[in-house]
Design an enzyme around this catalytic site. Structure first.
Site, mmCIF file in Angstrom:
data_model
loop_
_atom_site.group_PDB
_atom_site.id
_atom_site.type_symbol
_atom_site.label_atom_id
_atom_site.label_comp_id
_atom_site.label_asym_id
_atom_site.label_seq_id
_atom_site.Cartn_x
_atom_site.Cartn_y
_atom_site.Cartn_z
ATOM 1 N N TYR A 98 0.808 -1.084 -0.045
ATOM 2 C CA TYR A 98 0.015 0.053 0.086
ATOM 3 C C TYR A 98 0.927 1.384 -0.052
ATOM 4 O O TYR A 98 0.282 2.273 -0.034
ATOM 5 C CB TYR A 98 -1.062 -0.075 1.261
ATOM 6 C CG TYR A 98 -2.000 -1.080 0.924
ATOM 7 C CD1 TYR A 98 -3.420 -0.771 0.032
ATOM 8 C CD2 TYR A 98 -1.991 -2.135 1.882
ATOM 9 C CE1 TYR A 98 -3.856 -1.845 0.112
ATOM 10 C CE2 TYR A 98 -2.840 -3.245 1.521
ATOM 11 C CZ TYR A 98 -4.061 -3.077 0.748
ATOM 12 O OH TYR A 98 -4.865 -3.997 0.516
ATOM 13 N N PHE A 114 -9.852 -4.201 10.924
ATOM 14 C CA PHE A 114 -11.142 -4.333 10.207
ATOM 15 C C PHE A 114 -10.724 -4.510 8.412
ATOM 16 O O PHE A 114 -11.442 -4.371 7.872
ATOM 17 C CB PHE A 114 -11.739 -2.676 10.100
ATOM 18 C CG PHE A 114 -10.986 -1.493 9.702
ATOM 19 C CD1 PHE A 114 -10.785 -1.252 8.700
ATOM 20 C CD2 PHE A 114 -10.409 -1.016 10.939
ATOM 21 C CE1 PHE A 114 -9.999 -0.327 8.171
ATOM 22 C CE2 PHE A 114 -9.686 0.193 10.777
ATOM 23 C CZ PHE A 114 -9.530 0.486 9.287
#
Length: 412
Positions: free
Chosen positions: A124, A412
């Site tokens: 990322y 999450f």
């Protein structure tokens, strides 16, 4: 370049079973119990899938969250469900999804920052995300630990409770303490149900959850913890139980110390683990032998500044700052250029300028430093920040710091 035959769009409720199957297939996992329909925290209107006909070959989504930043809370796009099928990798699919997400956040002036948990650390950064919190996976053997004699355990007590009593008390306490710790996320009722889910299939041989509250003499709840215990016996018929802490929060130092004292004294337990502990938690400072607290530090929450001006103005700065920062951001070009940042303990302001820069920084490094846990000075030492005006990095590193180490314990 992505194939023109592929269609990037949200999934519908009717398409959810195929979306979920593609999501878990990418991780070589079976679809969990409860995922036959969208979970309560899902926001399908914020999902994205790359469709090849009626088949999703890539998935992603966003949770609308509230993130604590230094001195304040801000809306945050919690990026999740990111997968690409093995058959469609190296074809620009992930780049297309990331670009669509960030562009829509910017154009719609939604969350000024995005965040995610990275399955792999090499993915990322190229999209501007940087590791902004770190977690310390704690493993200790209680028989080696002794609390320092000067540790104040207060006058409260630790009590075992059932889930029905624990939930409301823990939720009220978290709502009080989360606002002071950068990296913490808000939890509404849906997220609390998710956090306390206790399906037998997810216990991996351990017990059901155990819930404890720390209460003061007047009945006020000032701490909570929940955990599991996995039984095991050695060849010599000696107990080798492992206690795994899922969450522990104390509103006062005495409450935190009392909770740790309790967890370290549970019968038959030979090892206590806390996989989601803060990398700078208090435990090693509570015991006589800090070396007995084994901590493996790994990256936690990755942050991406979506809009430089809104994000930098949204946090506070412990010392005054007035600098021009030249930001390099090829993936989100609206951020590229020179920004004048002024800030102080009461707030900040950030706007475009044509003044000469005091320092030059890439968006990945600036995002990593955003919560105050990664020093711009350290990033300069790694060649990630360029100082133009003498002393600018020292000033910026001091102003971007925060006295409480950022920490996120909600994956999450």
């Amino acid at each position: 370049m992505t194939d023109a035959s592929l269609d990037l769009r949200p999934a519908t409720a009717e398409e959810w079973p195929r979306f979920a199957r593609a999501l878990f297939d990418a991780f070589a996992e079976e679809t969990p119990i409860g995922w036959q329909e969208p979970p309560a925290v899902a926001e399908l209107d914020r999902s994205l899938a790359m469709w090849e006909g009626d088949r999703p070959v890539a998935t992603s989504g966003i949770y609308s969250q509230e993130l604590t930043v230094p001195g304040r809370t801000v809306p945050c796009a919690g990026v999740t469900w990111v997968t690409v099928a093995p058959t469609h990798r190296r074809r620009g699919v992930l780049t297309a999804m990331m670009r669509r997400q960030l562009t829509e956040l910017h154009e719609q002036q939604r969350e000024p920052v995005a965040a995610l948990w990275a399955s792999e650390g090499s993915i990322y950064g190229r999209f501007g995300y940087g590791p902004a919190t770190w977690r310390g996976t704690v493993e200790v053997r209680p028989d080696r630990l002794r609390l320092r004699p000067d540790v104040d355990l207060g006058e409260g007590r630790v009590v075992l409770v059932d889930r029905e009593e624990f939930g409301p008390a823990a939720a009220a306490l978290l709502e009080r303490v989360r606002r002071s710790v950068p990296g913490n996320l808000a939890r509404d009722e849906r997220w609390w149900r998710r956090a306390l889910t206790d399906e037998p299939s997810e216990r991996e041989g351990a017990s059901a959850r155990r819930y404890v509250l720390h209460t003061e003499p007047d009945g006020a709840v000032t701490g909570y913890a929940h955990y599991r215990v996995k039984s095991a016996w050695s060849d010599a018929s000696m107990p080798e139980y492992v206690l795994t802490v899922a969450d522990l929060r104390g509103e006062t130092p005495a409450a935190s110390a009392a909770l740790w004292s309790f967890l370290l004294s549970v019968d038959l337990v030979r090892e206590v683990r806390h996989p989601q502990a803060s990398a700078d938690g208090p435990l090693r400072h509570l015991v006589t032998d800090p070396r007995a607290v084994r901590t493996r530090v790994v990256d936690g929450l990755w942050v991406r500044i979506v809009d430089v001006d809104r994000a930098l103005a949204a946090r506070r700065y412990p010392t005054p700052i007035d600098l021009v920062v030249e930001v390099r951001d090829e993936f989100c070009p609206w951020n590229a250029g020179r920004w004048r940042l002024t800030g102080h303990p009461a707030g900040g302001h950030c706007g475009r300028t044509d003044r000469d820069p005091d320092l030059v920084v890439g968006i990945e490094a600036l995002s990593a430093a955003y919560l105050g846990g990664v020093s711009l000075g350290t990033l300069q030492a790694a060649g990630r920040v360029t100082e133009v005006s003498p002393g600018a990095v020292t000033l910026a590193a001091t102003a971007f710091s925060w006295p409480i180490t950022p920490w996120c314990n909600e994956e999450f």
